[in-house]
Design a protein around this motif. Structure first.
Motif, short mmCIF file in Angstrom:
data_model
loop_
_atom_site.label_atom_id
_atom_site.label_comp_id
_atom_site.label_asym_id
_atom_site.label_seq_id
_atom_site.Cartn_x
_atom_site.Cartn_y
_atom_site.Cartn_z
N TYR A 161 21.66 -2.97 11.51
CA TYR A 161 22.29 -2.60 10.24
C TYR A 161 23.52 -1.74 10.47
O TYR A 161 24.57 -1.95 9.87
N SER A 315 11.59 2.23 1.97
CA SER A 315 12.43 1.40 1.12
C SER A 315 13.19 0.38 1.97
O SER A 315 13.37 0.55 3.16
N SER A 316 13.62 -0.67 1.32
CA SER A 316 14.25 -1.80 2.01
C SER A 316 15.74 -1.57 2.18
O SER A 316 16.57 -2.37 1.73
N PRO A 321 13.85 -1.61 7.47
CA PRO A 321 13.11 -2.86 7.67
C PRO A 321 13.10 -3.36 9.11
O PRO A 321 12.26 -4.19 9.47
N GLU A 322 14.02 -2.87 9.96
CA GLU A 322 13.97 -3.20 11.38
C GLU A 322 12.87 -2.41 12.08
O GLU A 322 12.28 -2.89 13.05
N HIS A 325 7.90 -3.39 9.87
CA HIS A 325 7.76 -4.80 9.51
C HIS A 325 6.79 -4.91 8.33
O HIS A 325 5.62 -4.54 8.44
N ASP A 326 7.30 -5.40 7.22
CA ASP A 326 6.54 -5.42 5.97
C ASP A 326 5.21 -6.14 6.11
O ASP A 326 5.14 -7.25 6.64
N VAL A 332 7.16 -2.27 3.00
CA VAL A 332 8.57 -2.11 2.65
C VAL A 332 8.72 -2.37 1.15
O VAL A 332 8.49 -3.49 0.69
N GLU A 334 10.99 -2.19 -2.54
CA GLU A 334 12.37 -2.43 -2.98
C GLU A 334 13.10 -1.10 -3.13
O GLU A 334 12.59 -0.15 -3.72
#
Length: 396
Positions: A161, A315-316, A321-322, A325-326, A332, A334
């Motif tokens: 990111y 939060s995403s 998110p890296e 892992h949801d 994760v 929103e």
């Protein structure tokens, strides 16, 4: 090789995540055979020089200033002066490694004066924090970041990111950047068999109450307001049998006011700064960690929760998110959505077995993806590339 590191924070001076990053990365780099000299800012009774886990640490005095930006100028003057003396007396140095824009002026000056290649680690950007540049202060900081990136031989970022963010904000070439994750010393979170954790837990909650917590700075980008809104729903659903613990230094009055307005102030505990020793203990007795950031380049706090074996909801946004892992190593939610955040928290608190499954998978990920020895080797590989390229050119 011999490396000069500049960092505006280093334990016991802890402002954000940089302090822990440099304190845990460089001892592992020393183990690889490199010699590290680190210049930072004086702090309390800490000595002006000491050897910390094999790292030569120099703490410089900074003259008083009228505002933060003037203080940064004074800090760079001190670091530049001391760095020049180190290079002349203990050199030659192969590399300079700067952590974020705050030490950029000193690092760039030393680079040009002594013709030593500069590497920068960019931990966050002003552009990312505010979703763009909107005023002169932000423009000033962003320009400092741009100049540091431009003057760096290579740039290290902590997530895919962040690599994309530097491309967007500064048009940094992809082949100039290396993605190296942040890491964690998982052993810090192991429970002490002689410590009374139950009595410690009772300082924050009754035995039947669940504990959810946030740890970090009291800034807008961390999304604490979103957590408070989500907590109101969680407390309603679980009939108030939850304590929300907000840990971190800084001004939290506006957040405490919001908790009163949401009618959950009696369920919230704002601890202020918590020592590393107590934080390590606290994280092992909590039921759920929540990091609702609006902007987060990486999220090392999630790794600390992995190590403490506490389920996480994040939060995403950004690099989170890296890291998480949801539905595998955490949940994760929103970004900027209190309902989504509350749903994730409730899923963990209502399903302890599910939370335990997440914890076990998350803990296994630590050594595989976030162990400092592996990350130090990746950093050392970057050093080797830069030194090899430097040896092949004549620097006018």
């Amino acid at each position: 090789m011999k490396v000069l590191v500049l960092s505006w924070e280093f334990p016991p001076r802890i402002v954000g995540g940089i302090a822990r990053h440099v304190a845990e990365l460089y001892p592992e780099i020393v183990k690889l055979g490199h010699e590290i000299h680190l210049i930072t800012v004086e702090s309390g009774q800490s000595p002006p020089y000491e050897l910390v886990d094999g790292v030569h640490v120099y703490r410089v005095a900074v003259s008083e200033a009228n505002d933060f930006f003037q203080w940064i100028v004074q800090m760079n003057n001190s670091m530049g002066h001391h760095g020049g003396q180190l290079i002349q007396n203990k050199g030659p140095f192969d590399l300079i490694h700067a952590h974020d824009w705050l030490v950029g002026d000193a690092a760039i000056a030393l680079k040009h004066l002594f013709k030593i290649p500069l590497i920068a680690t960019i931990h966050a950007t002003e552009y990312g924090r505010y979703n763009g540049i909107h005023n002169d202060t932000q423009r000033y900081i962003a320009n400092k970041e741009r100049v540091l990136i431009y003057n760096s031989w290579r740039v290290i970022v902590c997530s895919d990111y962040m690599r994309d963010e530097l491309r967007r904000a500064f048009e940094t070439p992809t082949d100039k950047m290396d993605v190296i994750y942040n890491g964690i010393r998982a052993e810090k979170k192991r429970k002490d068999p002689d410590f009374d954790y139950l009595a410690f837990r009772r300082q924050f909650a009754l035995d039947h109450e669940k504990i959810i917590y946030y740890v970090g700075r009291m800034t807008r980008e961390k999304g604490i307001s979103i957590l408070l809104q989500a907590a109101a729903k969680v407390l309603w659903e679980l009939e108030g049998n939850v304590k929300v613990v907000i840990i971190g230094g800084g001004n939290s009055e506006h957040l405490q006011t919001e908790a009163h307005e949401l009618k959950i102030a009696d369920r919230c505990c704002f601890t202020g700064f918590m020592s590393d020793e107590d934080l390590d203990r606290f994280q092992t007795i909590a039921d759920c960690a929540v990091f609702p950031s609006l902007y987060e380049p990486f999220g090392i706090v999630a790794l600390e929760s992995f190590a403490a074996r506490v389920p996480v909801v994040v939060s995403s946004t950004g690099g989170l998110p890296e890291v998480v892992h949801d539905q595998q190593t955490g949940i994760v939610a929103e970004v900027n959505n209190p309902d989504s955040l509350a749903s994730g928290i409730l899923k963990i608190l209502r399903n302890p077995d599910y939370g335990q499954q997440l914890v076990e998978k998350a803990y296994k990920e630590l050594a595989l993806r976030f162990g400092w020895p592996g990350l130090a080797k990746q950093t050392g590989d970057v050093y080797q590339v830069v030194c090899q390229e430097r040896s092949q050119i004549h620097w006018e």
